[in-house]
Design a protein around this motif. Structure first.
Motif, PDB file in Angstrom:
ATOM      1  N   HIS A 738      -5.330   2.163  -6.358  1.00 49.46           N
ATOM      2  CA  HIS A 738      -5.313   3.296  -7.284  1.00 49.46           C
ATOM      3  C   HIS A 738      -5.973   4.514  -6.660  1.00 49.46           C
ATOM      4  O   HIS A 738      -5.460   5.632  -6.734  1.00 49.46           O
ATOM      5  CB  HIS A 738      -6.026   2.917  -8.584  1.00 49.46           C
ATOM      6  N   ARG A 739      -7.123   4.309  -6.007  1.00 44.66           N
ATOM      7  CA  ARG A 739      -7.822   5.431  -5.390  1.00 44.66           C
ATOM      8  C   ARG A 739      -6.991   6.080  -4.294  1.00 44.66           C
ATOM      9  O   ARG A 739      -7.116   7.275  -4.043  1.00 44.66           O
ATOM     10  CB  ARG A 739      -9.151   4.950  -4.806  1.00 44.66           C
ATOM     11  N   ALA A 740      -6.176   5.281  -3.607  1.00 40.78           N
ATOM     12  CA  ALA A 740      -5.376   5.813  -2.509  1.00 40.78           C
ATOM     13  C   ALA A 740      -4.033   6.366  -2.978  1.00 40.78           C
ATOM     14  O   ALA A 740      -3.217   6.786  -2.153  1.00 40.78           O
ATOM     15  CB  ALA A 740      -5.146   4.720  -1.470  1.00 40.78           C
ATOM     16  N   GLY A 741      -3.790   6.365  -4.295  1.00 40.67           N
ATOM     17  CA  GLY A 741      -2.550   6.933  -4.824  1.00 40.67           C
ATOM     18  C   GLY A 741      -1.426   5.936  -4.988  1.00 40.67           C
ATOM     19  O   GLY A 741      -0.255   6.329  -5.078  1.00 40.67           O
ATOM     20  N   TYR A 742      -1.761   4.630  -5.005  1.00 44.66           N
ATOM     21  CA  TYR A 742      -0.745   3.595  -5.185  1.00 44.66           C
ATOM     22  C   TYR A 742      -1.022   2.811  -6.464  1.00 44.66           C
ATOM     23  O   TYR A 742      -2.071   2.950  -7.087  1.00 44.66           O
ATOM     24  CB  TYR A 742      -0.742   2.621  -3.996  1.00 44.66           C
ATOM     25  N   ARG A 743      -0.062   1.972  -6.815  1.00 44.09           N
ATOM     26  CA  ARG A 743      -0.260   1.066  -7.942  1.00 44.09           C
ATOM     27  C   ARG A 743       0.562  -0.193  -7.712  1.00 44.09           C
ATOM     28  O   ARG A 743       1.482  -0.214  -6.883  1.00 44.09           O
ATOM     29  CB  ARG A 743       0.176   1.725  -9.246  1.00 44.09           C
ATOM     30  N   ILE A 744       0.223  -1.246  -8.442  1.00 41.79           N
ATOM     31  CA  ILE A 744       1.000  -2.481  -8.418  1.00 41.79           C
ATOM     32  C   ILE A 744       1.928  -2.463  -9.619  1.00 41.79           C
ATOM     33  O   ILE A 744       1.478  -2.272 -10.755  1.00 41.79           O
ATOM     34  CB  ILE A 744       0.079  -3.712  -8.463  1.00 41.79           C
ATOM     35  N   ALA A 745       3.226  -2.622  -9.384  1.00 46.83           N
ATOM     36  CA  ALA A 745       4.211  -2.541 -10.467  1.00 46.83           C
ATOM     37  C   ALA A 745       5.180  -3.715 -10.368  1.00 46.83           C
ATOM     38  O   ALA A 745       5.345  -4.327  -9.306  1.00 46.83           O
ATOM     39  CB  ALA A 745       4.973  -1.217 -10.388  1.00 46.83           C
ATOM     40  N   GLU A 746       5.810  -4.014 -11.500  1.00 44.39           N
ATOM     41  CA  GLU A 746       6.819  -5.073 -11.544  1.00 44.39           C
ATOM     42  C   GLU A 746       8.192  -4.472 -11.279  1.00 44.39           C
ATOM     43  O   GLU A 746       8.612  -3.518 -11.936  1.00 44.39           O
ATOM     44  CB  GLU A 746       6.808  -5.759 -12.907  1.00 44.39           C
ATOM     45  N   ARG A 747       8.911  -5.012 -10.310  1.00 44.14           N
ATOM     46  CA  ARG A 747      10.270  -4.592  -9.993  1.00 44.14           C
ATOM     47  C   ARG A 747      11.105  -5.844  -9.738  1.00 44.14           C
ATOM     48  O   ARG A 747      10.815  -6.623  -8.821  1.00 44.14           O
ATOM     49  CB  ARG A 747      10.301  -3.686  -8.750  1.00 44.14           C
ATOM     50  N   ASP A 748      12.148  -6.027 -10.543  1.00 44.89           N
ATOM     51  CA  ASP A 748      13.032  -7.183 -10.389  1.00 44.89           C
ATOM     52  C   ASP A 748      12.256  -8.499 -10.436  1.00 44.89           C
ATOM     53  O   ASP A 748      12.407  -9.373  -9.577  1.00 44.89           O
ATOM     54  CB  ASP A 748      13.820  -7.083  -9.069  1.00 44.89           C
ATOM     55  N   ARG A 749      11.395  -8.587 -11.413  1.00 42.93           N
ATOM     56  CA  ARG A 749      10.618  -9.797 -11.664  1.00 42.93           C
ATOM     57  C   ARG A 749       9.686 -10.156 -10.506  1.00 42.93           C
ATOM     58  O   ARG A 749       9.300 -11.315 -10.316  1.00 42.93           O
ATOM     59  CB  ARG A 749      11.527 -10.992 -11.962  1.00 42.93           C
ATOM     60  N   ARG A 750       9.311  -9.180  -9.707  1.00 43.28           N
ATOM     61  CA  ARG A 750       8.324  -9.420  -8.657  1.00 43.28           C
ATOM     62  C   ARG A 750       7.398  -8.208  -8.583  1.00 43.28           C
ATOM     63  O   ARG A 750       7.734  -7.112  -9.033  1.00 43.28           O
ATOM     64  CB  ARG A 750       8.984  -9.694  -7.298  1.00 43.28           C
ATOM     65  N   LEU A 751       6.209  -8.437  -8.054  1.00 44.12           N
ATOM     66  CA  LEU A 751       5.227  -7.364  -7.939  1.00 44.12           C
ATOM     67  C   LEU A 751       5.376  -6.651  -6.602  1.00 44.12           C
ATOM     68  O   LEU A 751       5.554  -7.287  -5.563  1.00 44.12           O
ATOM     69  CB  LEU A 751       3.805  -7.934  -8.051  1.00 44.12           C
ATOM     70  N   VAL A 752       5.296  -5.331  -6.671  1.00 40.06           N
ATOM     71  CA  VAL A 752       5.383  -4.511  -5.462  1.00 40.06           C
ATOM     72  C   VAL A 752       4.305  -3.433  -5.524  1.00 40.06           C
ATOM     73  O   VAL A 752       3.774  -3.118  -6.596  1.00 40.06           O
ATOM     74  CB  VAL A 752       6.769  -3.847  -5.317  1.00 40.06           C
ATOM     75  N   VAL A 753       3.980  -2.874  -4.360  1.00 40.12           N
ATOM     76  CA  VAL A 753       3.071  -1.730  -4.283  1.00 40.12           C
ATOM     77  C   VAL A 753       3.911  -0.479  -4.140  1.00 40.12           C
ATOM     78  O   VAL A 753       4.783  -0.401  -3.271  1.00 40.12           O
ATOM     79  CB  VAL A 753       2.108  -1.858  -3.081  1.00 40.12           C
ATOM     80  N   GLU A 754       3.679   0.477  -5.013  1.00 38.00           N
ATOM     81  CA  GLU A 754       4.435   1.729  -4.952  1.00 38.00           C
ATOM     82  C   GLU A 754       3.505   2.903  -5.184  1.00 38.00           C
ATOM     83  O   GLU A 754       2.406   2.750  -5.730  1.00 38.00           O
ATOM     84  CB  GLU A 754       5.550   1.730  -5.992  1.00 38.00           C
ATOM     85  N   ARG A 755       3.943   4.073  -4.751  1.00 34.26           N
ATOM     86  CA  ARG A 755       3.140   5.277  -4.961  1.00 34.26           C
ATOM     87  C   ARG A 755       3.136   5.656  -6.433  1.00 34.26           C
ATOM     88  O   ARG A 755       4.137   5.517  -7.127  1.00 34.26           O
ATOM     89  CB  ARG A 755       3.682   6.445  -4.140  1.00 34.26           C
ATOM     90  N   ARG A 756       1.965   6.140  -6.894  1.00 38.50           N
ATOM     91  CA  ARG A 756       1.897   6.649  -8.257  1.00 38.50           C
ATOM     92  C   ARG A 756       2.613   7.982  -8.322  1.00 38.50           C
ATOM     93  O   ARG A 756       2.622   8.748  -7.367  1.00 38.50           O
ATOM     94  CB  ARG A 756       0.441   6.808  -8.705  1.00 38.50           C
ATOM     95  N   SER A 757       3.166   8.285  -9.483  1.00 39.27           N
ATOM     96  CA  SER A 757       3.942   9.522  -9.623  1.00 39.27           C
ATOM     97  C   SER A 757       3.070  10.755  -9.596  1.00 39.27           C
ATOM     98  O   SER A 757       3.515  11.849  -9.284  1.00 39.27           O
ATOM     99  CB  SER A 757       4.753   9.496 -10.926  1.00 39.27           C
ATOM    100  N   SER A 758       1.772  10.616  -9.972  1.00 41.64           N
ATOM    101  CA  SER A 758       0.880  11.779  -9.982  1.00 41.64           C
ATOM    102  C   SER A 758      -0.289  11.524  -9.066  1.00 41.64           C
ATOM    103  O   SER A 758      -0.648  10.405  -8.806  1.00 41.64           O
ATOM    104  CB  SER A 758       0.362  12.046 -11.389  1.00 41.64           C
TER     105      SER A 758
END
Length: 758
Positions: A738-758
């Motif tokens: 979170h501090r680095a501008g990322y988050r853990i999100a669910e995509r296609d029933r699996r967890l991925v790391v993606e950039r936060r929109s803000s």
């Protein structure tokens, strides 16, 4: 001098950042496609875009052609302040290659434009002063009323500190300056110079008539610690001069074992019946600092401790004596055992003043007070004075986890009629029951006691999760993890809840820990408000939180206020120093120096930890000595971490050997030592064991290194088994992402790391 508006200053800082970002998009070949002097000419172009491209192109030239350096330097006399400013930015980026331009840069310190003056000060801090003439110019530039300029000049001196011993006399001349800020800057600079050039110059100041100069010399020699050992003969002489005794003792205490020649004189002061109590206290602390050299004084310490009454007047002396005995002989010393028994018995006396002093002394003894726990539990529940009940709670909290058997009584005391006692009780419960890791590891969310729920189940509302924080165990831990994963959307509701008047202490504690993990700068003021307005009993938790949050002026000002307040306990001072450690706050060096000789061994350990984190090599030997003297002390992990900052893995193994029996802390710090000295391949190998560590400090280092290496793919295997990963690991990973501008999100029933929109 004038001052620019905040918006303009922010714009200037953004300009520097923009240059760094744009540089990535300017091809390296661009500088070679045009004559170098054409780029210099573009620095004076009317369009800012042309000037920016020229700046980036010149910054890519290595080595810098002499004609380019001369051309950029010539622009410092341009009629446009913006061009002068741009030229200073370019010269600053050249670093050592711009050393020949230092006189011209220095001249811009008196520019008519504030931005140019400050850019000149910034350039000075990045272009090393390679000649004595320029170092003398830097010393002269300290004499200014511009705080920013003075700070940058200080940074410039610090950058060449190893070669700046030749300007020590000129710096020393400033320690009697009428402006306190100039004095402080000169003193701080002297403390960074080679000790062999500073100590001989300062010793005469100790013997001089000017009080301001004496105090300044004392401060610097104290900051030098063991490196000030050449001053010991002069300091021993000062012990015989009225008015000089206390400064001499202060420096001798900082010097430590190397002050052994002063032991006979200090012991004689204890033997004299006319020696005032305050002098005895300081002599005891100085003797304690000399380590084994003071072993001849142990019988005197024991006899003195037994003779002292339990009045408030003798409290400081008793604390100093007990601390010295503990340092030299350990917690099993018969005099300490008898002292604890005496304090426990005194709690049942009829004089309230004696009971207050007895419990207060037990608070200072910390874990050593464990044999007095039955008496403390009785005082907690039965004493008619709220002050004593509150102190009893403090003492139980100071004992820490070994006081686990007292938890039922502490929970009963939650209904105490006095609100202050109730706050202290809650704080003690937290110390005993929740924080199983050391303070320097930072605030943590209590681990779950059962398997986590399925990751993709429907989530409760934010408000429901915040309400769940007032519970304990599995439910609270899961709620905390969800709030962390939601990131910024949790922020405002958490701020509202922690300020609400009906929020319980436990809930506030958990929210503070969450805000620390989220690491949003907007939360800094909120947690400070909690400590100053809503829940003063949680100040230690707030100090822990600030260590994990983004550093800034507000945070540093609060930490300085805590450290400056004479009413602050040694434990809270130590926690404030640890916060400065976690923030890597360079301005903490003066506070580390100030407390390195503290009588309270935990406070002293925190100061050494801070000094080590700032790269102060003089902390290496005191840290090693503390580990050898008290390998089982509660602060051992912080000392091992300090050792990991200063020693390579092989040296670490030798110096940390006395603490090897405490394998968890030892192995953790040893991994960090290997991590700090290893290359990228070594750090990659250490990633998994550090990430799975029980210590948050290790886990944070692992995730931050992974982010720095740009290897987020290494988290894929962890995310595949996310439901079975320890909650504390998930909390750390989610927070650092979170501090680095990322988050853990669910995509296609699996967890991925993606950039936060803000």
């Amino acid at each position: 001098m004038g001052h620019g508006t905040p918006s303009k200053l922010r714009a200037a800082r953004v300009g520097w950042l923009a240059l760094a970002l744009l540089a990535a998009f300017v091809p390296a070949s661009t500088a070679a496609e045009r004559p170098a002097l054409d780029w210099v000419a573009d620095l004076a172009a009317p369009a800012q875009g042309d000037r920016t491209r020229a700046t980036i192109a010149i910054n890519k030239m290595r080595p810098v052609p002499a004609a380019v350096l001369e051309g950029v330097t010539a622009l410092l006399g341009h009629e446009s302040w913006s061009v002068r400013n741009q030229a200073l930015m370019v010269l600053g980026n050249m670093g050592a290659e711009a050393s020949r331009a230092l006189p011209a840069i220095h001249a811009r310190l008196d520019d008519e434009n504030l931005h140019v003056r400050r850019s000149a000060a910034g350039a000075l801090a990045r272009v090393p002063a390679q000649s004595r003439a320029m170092r003398l110019a830097l010393v002269a530039a300290l004499d200014t009323d511009d705080d920013y300029r003075r700070g940058r000049v200080r940074a410039a001196l610090l950058a060449v500190a190893g070669d700046a011993g030749d300007v020590a006399p000129e710096l020393a001349a400033l320690i009697a300056h009428q402006d306190r800020a100039v004095r402080d800057a000169a003193l701080a600079s002297l403390a960074e110079l080679p000790p062999d050039s500073v100590v001989p110059i300062l010793v005469p100041f100790l013997q001089g008539p000017d009080e301001e100069s004496r105090n300044g010399a004392t401060r610097v020699l104290t900051a030098l610690g063991p490196e000030a050992a050449p001053a010991v003969p002069a300091l021993v002489e000062l012990l015989s001069q009225p008015g000089q005794v206390y400064p001499a003792m202060q420096v001798l205490t900082a010097i430590g074992p190397a002050a052994a020649p002063a032991v006979p004189r200090l012991v004689a002061m204890l033997d004299s019946p006319t020696t005032p109590r305050e002098t005895r206290i300081r002599a005891t602390r100085a003797l304690r600092a000399t380590g084994s050299a003071a072993s001849t004084a142990l019988p005197r310490f024991r006899a003195e401790l037994g003779r002292q009454d339990l009045s408030e007047a003798s409290g400081g002396y008793r604390a100093a004596l007990a601390g010295a005995i503990l340092e030299l002989s350990g917690p099993g010393d018969p005099a300490v055992t008898a002292y604890v028994e005496r304090l426990a018995q005194a709690q049942r006396g009829w004089r309230a003043e004696t009971r207050v002093e007895a419990v207060r002394a037990l608070v200072a003894l910390g874990p050593v007070a464990l044999p007095a726990m039955p008496a403390l539990r009785e005082s907690l529940l039965r004493d008619r004075h709220a002050k004593i009940r509150g102190l009893a709670a403090d003492a139980l909290g100071a004992i820490g986890p070994p006081a686990h058997d007292a938890l039922p009584d502490l929970r009963r005391a939650r209904s105490d009629a006095d609100a202050g006692v109730r706050r202290k009780v809650e704080a003690a419960i937290v110390e005993i029951d929740v924080f199983t890791e050391l303070p320097e590891s930072g605030p943590v969310v209590p681990p779950a006691k059962a398997a986590p729920a399925p990751e993709f189940a429907a989530e409760p509302s934010i408000e429901a999760d915040i309400a769940a924080l007032s519970t304990s165990g599995h439910r609270s831990s899961q709620a905390a993890e969800r709030l962390l994963r939601r990131g910024e959307s949790s922020l405002e509701p958490l701020h509202h809840a922690v300020r609400a008047p009906n929020t319980s202490t436990r809930e506030r504690f958990n929210i503070i820990a969450l805000l620390a993990e989220l690491g949003d700068p907007r939360s800094v003021g909120v947690v400070i408000e909690v400590a100053t307005t809503h829940e003063p009993a949680l100040i230690r938790d707030v100090l822990r939180a600030l260590g994990s949050m983004p550093p800034g002026p507000q945070s540093f000002a609060f930490l300085e206020r805590v450290l400056s307040d004479p009413g602050t306990s040694a434990r809270n001072r130590g926690q404030a120093l640890v916060a400065l450690v976690l923030q890597r706050e360079l301005r903490g060096a003066s506070w580390a120096a100030r407390h390195r000789e503290a009588a309270d061994v935990e406070l002293r350990a925190a100061a050494l930890f801070l000094a080590a984190s700032l790269g102060d090599a003089t902390a290496l030997e005191p840290v090693t000595a503390l580990i050898a003297a008290q390998p089982g002390a509660s602060f051992r992990y912080s000392m091992l971490l300090a050792l990991a900052e200063l020693a390579d893995p092989t040296d670490f193994e030798v110096r940390a050997a006395p603490a090897r029996a405490f394998e968890h802390e030892y192995d953790s710090a040893h991994r960090i030592a290997r991590f700090r000295s290893g290359d990228a391949a070594v750090r990659a190998d250490l990633f998994r064991p550090m990430l799975m560590s029980r210590f948050p400090h290790e886990r944070r280092l692992a995730v931050r290194d992974l982010l720095a290496r740009g290897q987020l793919a290494e988290l894929d295997s962890l995310l595949e088994e996310w439901q079975h990963v320890a909650p504390r690991v998930r909390v750390t990973v989610a927070a650092e992402l979170h501090r680095a501008g990322y988050r853990i999100a669910e995509r296609d029933r699996r967890l991925v790391v993606e950039r936060r929109s803000s």
